[in-house]
Motif scaffolding. Structure first.
Motif, short mmCIF file in Angstrom:
data_model
loop_
_atom_site.label_atom_id
_atom_site.label_comp_id
_atom_site.label_asym_id
_atom_site.label_seq_id
_atom_site.Cartn_x
_atom_site.Cartn_y
_atom_site.Cartn_z
N GLU A 68 25.76 -74.87 24.59
CA GLU A 68 26.26 -73.49 24.52
C GLU A 68 26.23 -72.84 25.90
OE1 GLU A 68 25.77 -70.43 21.06
OE2 GLU A 68 23.93 -70.41 22.28
N THR A 74 21.50 -71.89 18.20
CA THR A 74 22.64 -71.37 18.95
C THR A 74 23.16 -70.10 18.28
OG1 THR A 74 24.13 -72.83 17.69
CG2 THR A 74 23.31 -73.65 19.82
N ARG A 75 24.04 -69.39 19.01
CA ARG A 75 24.55 -68.12 18.48
C ARG A 75 26.08 -68.07 18.44
NH1 ARG A 75 21.85 -63.07 21.28
NH2 ARG A 75 22.97 -62.10 19.54
N THR A 76 26.74 -68.72 19.39
CA THR A 76 28.21 -68.61 19.48
C THR A 76 28.91 -69.95 19.40
OG1 THR A 76 28.15 -68.72 21.91
CG2 THR A 76 28.01 -66.53 20.89
N SER A 117 25.16 -70.97 10.24
CA SER A 117 25.74 -70.72 11.56
C SER A 117 26.44 -69.38 11.67
CB SER A 117 26.73 -71.84 11.91
OG SER A 117 27.86 -71.82 11.04
N ARG A 163 30.49 -70.54 11.90
CA ARG A 163 30.93 -71.35 13.05
C ARG A 163 31.26 -72.80 12.70
NH1 ARG A 163 26.37 -71.51 16.67
NH2 ARG A 163 25.00 -70.48 15.17
#
Length: 355
Positions: free
Chosen positions: A36, A63-65, A94, A97
Motif C-alpha cells: 500500500e 491496510t486501508r485503501t 476490507s 475493496r
C-alpha cells in the motif's frame, strides 16, 4: 494502467521448481502495508500454495485503501455459495475493496486433484458466476434465493446462514481466460477478464478482444465495460549480468507454458504449433530440463518482456498499454532505494493507458 502485485515482491518462479523466495504467510499483514505504501492499486493472491481468501483477510485488516483480489481462486471445486460467503466476508473486512477473480482450472486437475467430474468450462463458469451473484442478491436485497441453471439449482437460504446486507455489496467478478470460449463468457457476465502470462499483444488483439466483444454483444453489454487485467511474464534486474540469469528462469517458464495443451492457442497464433507439440512430448516423458532449448529467442521476447529496471516500465507500457487496464508487476524491495525505484516504475506504468 493500474498496478497490482503478488507477494513476495519480485516473485519469479519458473513453474518447474519451487520459487527461490517462498511467501511467509505470517508476514502477510506487514507485506500488504508495504505494498500500500509503495503506491500499488491492489494486492492479488493466486490459489497455488496457500488459500487466497485467508491471506487477503489478513491483508484487509492491515491496510486501508489497497484493493484486494483473488488472482485467481478456483471456482468449480467450491460451491458457489461457499465462494459467495468468502468474498462477502472479505468485502466486509476490507470496507469494499475486494475483487473476486475466478479460474476454471484444466480437466486433469479438476478430475485428479479435486476429485470432481468435468464438464465444458464455459457454460459451467457462466452458471457459476450467476449463482454467486444470485446468493449475493438474496443477502443484500432480502429476497428469496432462486437460481436455476444446468449446473446449479439454489432455492434455500435460512436466517442462520444469511449474513444480511452490507454497505458495499457490489463486488467485481473477474474471470481468468485464455481461449476464445472463456473470453466470450467473460464478455457476457464478468466485470473483468484476467489474462494468462502467455498472452502476447498479438493474441490479445486478434483472438481475445474479438471473443470478449462477441460475448458482450450476446448479453447486450458494452465490451468497453470489461476490465482487462494482465500478469505479464517479465524478466528484469538492475544490471545486464543479473538480467541474463533471470532471463534463463523466464525462458524455462515459457517452455513450461509451451508444453501445456491448454495454452496451445496462444502459441498457434505465432505458428509455433510444432514447437508446442515437441514440448508436450518432452513434458509427458518428464524431460523438463530439455524443454527450454525449444524456446527460441524470438519466442522468448514475444511472450516475455525483458529489460533492466531503467527500461522495463517503458517496455511494459509500450507493449501492453494499448490492451490492458491492470498490470501485475513488482521487483524485490530490500532497501529504501529499491522502494523508490519500484514506485518510480509504478508511476511510469500508471501513465500508460488504453486508447
Amino acid at each position: 494502467m493500474r498496478a497490482e502485485t503478488l507477494l513476495p515482491l519480485g516473485k519469479l518462479d519458473p513453474g518447474l521448481r519451487a520459487p527461490d523466495v517462498p511467501l511467509d504467510v505470517t508476514t502477510i499483514g506487514d507485506a500488504a502495508a508495504q505494498v500500500e505504501a509503495l503506491g500499488y492499486d491492489a494486492l492479488v493472491v493466486e490459489e497455488t500454495k496457500d488459500d487466497p481468501y485467508q491471506l487477503l483477510a489478513m491483508a484487509a485488516v492491515a491496510t486501508r485503501t489497497l484493493g484486494l483480489g483473488t488472482s485467481v481462486a478456483m471456482a468449480f471445486p467450491r460451491s458457489p455459495t461457499v465462494t459467495a460467503l468468502s468474498a462477502w466476508t472479505l468485502q466486509k473486512a476490507s470496507g469494499g475493496r475486494a475483487i473476486l477473480g475466478l479460474g476454471s482450472q484444466v480437466r486433469g486437475h479438476i478430475r485428479r486433484r479435486y476429485g470432481m467430474e468435468w464438464t465444458a468450462p464455459g457454460p459451467w463458469m457462466r452458471d457459476y458466476v450467476g449463482a454467486v451473484r444470485a446468493v449475493w442478491h438474496c443477502w443484500q436485497e432480502r429476497t428469496p434465493l432462486d437460481f436455476q441453471s444446468e449446473h446449479y439449482n439454489l432455492d434455500l437460504m435460512v436466517p442462520l446462514f444469511d449474513p444480511g446486507p452490507m454497505a458495499h455489496p457490489d463486488i467485481p467478478v473477474h474471470i481468468a481466460a485464455i481461449n476464445p470460449n472463456m473470453c466470450g463468457v467473460a464478455g457476457e457476465v464478468a466485470d473483468g477478464v484476467r489474462l494468462h502470462p502467455v498472452c502476447s499483444p498479438k493474441y490479445i488483439a486478434e483472438v481475445m478482444a474479438p471473443a470478449v466483444a462477441r460475448g458482450a454483444e450476446r448479453a447486450g453489454r458494452d465490451a468497453a465495460a470489461v476490465d482487462w487485467c494482465m500478469k505479464p511474464l517479465v524478466a528484469t534486474a538492475a544490471d545486464e549480468a543479473t538480467l541474463a540469469a533471470v532471463t534463463r528462469t523466464v525462458r524455462e517458464r515459457v517452455g513450461f507454458y509451451l508444453s501445456t495443451p491448454a495454452y496451445r492457442a496462444a502459441f498457434d497464433v505465432h505458428d509455433w504449433t510444432d514447437e508446442a507439440t515437441e514440448a508436450a512430448v518432452l513434458s509427458k516423458a518428464q524431460r523438463w530440463d530439455e524443454i527450454s532449448a525449444i524456446v527460441s529467442d524470438e519466442m522468448l521476447h514475444t511472450i516475455a518482456t525483458v529489460g533492466t529496471y531503467d527500461r522495463i516500465g517503458g517496455l511494459l507500457g509500450e507493449r501492453y498499454g494499448p490492451h490492458i487496464d491492470r498490470i501485475e508487476f513488482s521487483i524485490p524491495v530490500n532497501t529504501p532505494e529499491d522502494g523508490e525505484r519500484l514506485s518510480a516504475i509504478l508511476g511510469e506504468l500508471g501513465r500508460a493507458e488504453r486508447p
